[in-house]
Enzyme design. Sequence first.
Site, PDB file in Angstrom:
ATOM      1  N   ASP A   1     -12.124  25.283  -4.127  1.00 21.97           N
ATOM      2  CA  ASP A   1     -11.944  24.266  -3.096  1.00 21.97           C
ATOM      3  C   ASP A   1     -12.788  24.694  -1.920  1.00 21.97           C
ATOM      4  O   ASP A   1     -13.046  25.886  -1.730  1.00 21.97           O
ATOM      5  CB  ASP A   1     -10.487  24.170  -2.639  1.00 21.97           C
ATOM      6  CG  ASP A   1     -10.138  25.284  -1.666  1.00 21.97           C
ATOM      7  OD1 ASP A   1      -9.931  26.427  -2.125  1.00 21.97           O
ATOM      8  OD2 ASP A   1     -10.117  25.036  -0.448  1.00 21.97           O
TER       9      ASP A   1
ATOM     10  N   CYS B   1     -28.592  10.406  -8.193  1.00 23.53           N
ATOM     11  CA  CYS B   1     -27.141  10.535  -7.979  1.00 23.53           C
ATOM     12  C   CYS B   1     -26.459   9.199  -8.278  1.00 23.53           C
ATOM     13  O   CYS B   1     -26.988   8.137  -7.970  1.00 23.53           O
ATOM     14  CB  CYS B   1     -26.850  10.973  -6.550  1.00 23.53           C
ATOM     15  SG  CYS B   1     -25.069  11.097  -6.198  1.00 23.53           S
TER      16      CYS B   1
END
Lengths: 375, 375
Positions: B269, B307
Amino acid sequence: MKFTLEAQDGRARAGTLETPHGRVKTPFFMVVGTAASVKGMTVAQLRGARCQVVLANTYHLAVRPGDEAVKARGGLARFMGWDGPTLTDSGGYQVFSLAKKRTITPDGVRFNNHIDGRELLLTPERAVSIQDNIGADIMMCLDECPPAKAGKDAIAASLARTHAWEERCLRAWRGGGGGGGGDGRALFGIAQGALFEDLRAESAAFLSGLDFPGYAIGGVAVGEETADIRRIVEFTAPLLPAEKPRYLMGVGTPADIIASVRAGVDMFDCVMPTRHARHFQAFTRDGAINLKNARYAEDDGPIEDGCDCEACRTVTRAYVRHLALLNELMASVWITLHNVRFYLRLMESLREAILAGTLATVAPTLYPAQDGAKG
Amino acid sequence: MKFTLEAQDGRARAGTLETPHGRVKTPFFMVVGTAASVKGMTVAQLRGARCQVVLANTYHLAVRPGDEAVKARGGLARFMGWDGPTLTDSGGYQVFSLAKKRTITPDGVRFNNHIDGRELLLTPERAVSIQDNIGADIMMCLDECPPAKAGKDAIAASLARTHAWEERCLRAWRGGGGGGGGDGRALFGIAQGALFEDLRAESAAFLSGLDFPGYAIGGVAVGEETADIRRIVEFTAPLLPAEKPRYLMGVGTPADIIASVRAGVDMFDCVMPTRHARHFQAFTRDGAINLKNARYAEDDGPIEDGCDCEACRTVTRAYVRHLALLNELMASVWITLHNVRFYLRLMESLREAILAGTLATVAPTLYPAQDGAKG
């Protein structure tokens, strides 16, 4: 730009407006994206909310990134990734909202822009060429938007100037890049006259003679009472050509919009759904509520019962209240998603009622006739 | 909580973690939603970006709205409208980040909270009961996260305290509401020891003996050099039980993550994708770029070629640069949408490469080995 009336219910109208970027069902509400961006919503979210038209601001885009830059990027719709209909206001509203940063001359308005102070001279011709560069489907004439509290002499002088500017805008547009609408784009005239019915009538008559593709009521919601807004809209709307779309600029609350649709207005824009969201105000059919209020701390319901927006399908009042209390970015985003959809749903409901001929009974169920926060 | 290893490529692992809110494919990156909200993304956008797990913060939620309030709203996942897997850190990181607002005692940490100064006492037992109330699928032991620059004696003393706390957390969890994992939820131990390999080894050995459902490497990315982060992760990861998931807390850059996956870490994270977006920094496979830079003013390409994120499918670098220059809200939202998807795509690419046994050749193509803004 073709406008087709499909139905009337009293003075209220339902129709279709054909723009180069697609058909728009009327009456409609334009979501405000001043700098070519709706605060808090992506393009997919605008589509998800069934937004039809986005409004952007000529003055702001002329300052940044510059109208030539928008043109070089393919025009407003492509620039912002929204390939749908758009409208740009003329910069006339900034004559009011940026009063300390501008000087009015017969030739136009000189701004010292709010970012770096550089001069921006907005003549009628320049207002049209800037908007032509920005490339919105609907452009607006340069007008002067005087404060509601100005005296009648000042309003009359301002109106004469505005009419001269609008004639020049029309001439520039007819001689300009779009060739006066040959490309399907439109230039709208704007009726002014503040709270004086005789001046409003004079303005409507003068502009009707100029044969614009559409007409706006300007100079409303600049400091006057709700009752005055309603009176002027109800007075002016029927004086504008019936076969052309009618646009009430910058108005307003859901109650104002309902009343104005009933007066025969077809198009609206207002910052309320997005701006109120940033102050945690959410619209519901029972009135506006403030989601920061402690009363919502344990409320597991959606922002508004029965709403189909992304926020109401996902989160609760208690959750949004938690985010609002922390000033978390997403509090305003969730409320924006709701408020914008609320306004768009309101317009859909009004249109359905007009088509069904049930507006008189439906309208009062959509929002309280008198605004005022419910808390 | 069941963890199944599916493939290894060198030390890197691909597997599946089964949580009460669904299966998670490893290695994975958790998007940070400190106050139960990911800054700049709705739940639908998180799903659209194929986010698997959201991380929230125990300390922040305990202060506002309170862990009992989250429980009363149905627990973290339901509260935030995300019905997917979640993890809460223990508040241990705030021992580091809020150093001026806390006092450490053998019994736990006393905070004067950052909002109204009220006292919050975080004992190991309380850290577990708070997280039990919040209801995340994965809970973390209370630990002390000392600054990297602390001396070895201080680190050793802190480590002894942390180990005692972790034993107490495990005991509380086994005797608590979830009955030690009978409900499918997990409590992870956290190995500390700062930059000292002998202390890291001691911590890994001690915790391995306690049989946690998963293990984290904590106390990394708290002020030390990249080379030290890599050295400690490469040293520590293999010392943690191979059959349990391994979580590197709070790390890091894409290059750090690639290196750590290669060292055998499964879970990550970091605030980088969301926080950098608010400073207009976008991640690309060539490195980070700052979209406020004038070089992007006329760049009609997407934030990153190839992307598939909502931003790259919709808007251009020139447009995002325009919004960044005006500090428009949506500049950071568009970049957040990209950056989060960039991190999640990175994890997907790493997993695919591990499954295909091609990690050594694929990894260097995903991001430059050395970070550093490309401008």
